[in-house]
Design an enzyme around this catalytic site. Structure first.
Site, PDB file in Angstrom:
ATOM      1  N   LYS A  66     -18.278  -7.242  -7.422  1.00 10.45           N
ATOM      2  CA  LYS A  66     -16.822  -7.837  -8.406  1.00 10.45           C
ATOM      3  C   LYS A  66     -16.742  -8.570  -9.085  1.00 10.45           C
ATOM      4  CE  LYS A  66     -13.549  -9.380  -4.547  1.00 10.45           C
ATOM      5  NZ  LYS A  66     -12.558  -8.242  -4.354  1.00 10.45           N
ATOM      6  N   HIS A 110       4.680 -10.796   0.101  1.00  4.86           N
ATOM      7  CA  HIS A 110       4.140  -9.827   0.918  1.00  4.86           C
ATOM      8  C   HIS A 110       5.004 -10.304   1.259  1.00  4.86           C
ATOM      9  CE1 HIS A 110       1.451  -9.517   4.041  1.00  4.86           C
ATOM     10  NE2 HIS A 110       1.942 -10.366   5.281  1.00  4.86           N
TER      11      HIS A 110
HETATM   12  C1  GRF Z   1       4.671  -4.094  -1.239  1.00  4.68           C
HETATM   13  O1  GRF Z   1       5.783  -4.528  -0.033  1.00  4.68           O
HETATM   14  C2  GRF Z   1       4.514  -5.453  -1.697  1.00  4.68           C
HETATM   15  O2  GRF Z   1       5.235  -6.780  -0.623  1.00  4.68           O
HETATM   16  C3  GRF Z   1       2.736  -5.224  -0.531  1.00  4.68           C
HETATM   17  O3  GRF Z   1       3.328  -3.803  -1.247  1.00  4.68           O
HETATM   18  C4  GRF Z   1       3.660  -3.041  -1.405  1.00  4.68           C
HETATM   19  C5  GRF Z   1       4.039  -2.519  -2.550  1.00  4.68           C
HETATM   20  O4  GRF Z   1       5.180  -1.659  -3.139  1.00  4.68           O
HETATM   21  N1  GRF Z   1       2.259  -6.371  -1.380  1.00  4.68           N
HETATM   22  P1  GRF Z   1       5.361  -0.919  -4.848  1.00  4.68           P
HETATM   23  O5  GRF Z   1       3.428  -0.607  -5.178  1.00  4.68           O
HETATM   24  O6  GRF Z   1       6.037  -2.491  -5.753  1.00  4.68           O
HETATM   25  O7  GRF Z   1       6.537  -0.373  -4.090  1.00  4.68           O
END
Ligand code: GRF
Length: 202
Positions: A66, A110
């Site tokens: 990483k 999130h």
């Molecule tokens: C979203 O639901 C975000 O909250 C989560 O991953 C998803 C990404 O969706 N962390 P996108 O790729 O932006 O459509």
């Protein structure tokens, strides 16, 4: 001078699209200078290309660990003069290389009301747990998954007629307004963080 930022995305990039649109509309007054993905096929990269934003991809599997992967990313970020990072569906836990390079300068979104329903299946977990309210959280990133200081939250009601699919649509709709709002506040220096305490001076 406008701050420069990079978006990290691994998938569809609908949040990236909302951010691109907000930058274009002038509601985010910062320069989205770079989009990074750990997945070459991420649709997010296609969205960025279409918007004329520089993209780059590195495959973590081609690095021994990483730290070396993040050093390679960090080198590009530094060359481009990136001031802060926005994770939008980036499916990797950041390591200390990037966390130390951007202290209190990495945002994540999130799809739940943290600290509830951490992890990758948050919408489904909330739906199946039969809670009546879930939501969306924008937070600073730390070394643990979905754990850093909370910036903004917005709740979403789960109605009796909601299916997992309708709930997903509602959650994503809220994401696409709350994330640009949080990024705008951050770029305008309206977010003050002291330890885990976040104050918004809007
Ligand atoms: C979203 O639901 C975000 O909250 C989560 O991953 C998803 C990404 O969706 N962390 P996108 O790729 O932006 O459509």
């Amino acid at each position: 001078m406008a701050k420069k930022f990079a978006v990290f995305a691994s998938g569809n990039g609908s949040n990236l699209q909302a951010i691109i649109d907000a930058v274009k509309a002038g509601t985010i007054k910062a320069d989205l200078a770079l989009v990074f993905s750990d997945r070459a096929q991420a649709y997010a990269l296609e969205r960025a290309r279409r918007a004329g934003i520089e993209v780059f991809h590195l495959d973590p599997k081609t690095f021994p660990d990483k730290s070396s992967f993040e050093k390679a990313i960090g080198k590009v970020l530094k060359e481009k003069g990136i001031d802060f990072l926005v994770l939008a569906g980036y499916m990797r836990l950041l390591g200390e290389t990037l966390l130390n390079a951007y202290p209190d300068k990495i945002l994540n979104i999130h799809p739940a009301l943290l600290p509830l329903f951490k992890g990758m299946t948050a919408i489904k977990d909330a739906y199946e747990s039969k809670v009546k309210t879930t939501g969306v959280t924008v937070h600073f990133v730390d070394e643990k998954t979905d754990n850093g200081p909370i910036i903004l939250q917005e709740s979403v009601a789960i109605g009796a007629s909601d299916t997992l699919e309708t709930l997903e649509v509602k959650i994503h709709g809220v994401e696409h307004t709350i994330y640009p709002r949080a990024i705008a506040l951050f770029t305008e220096d309206k977010i003050k963080i002291t330890g885990r305490k976040v104050e918004i001076n809007a």
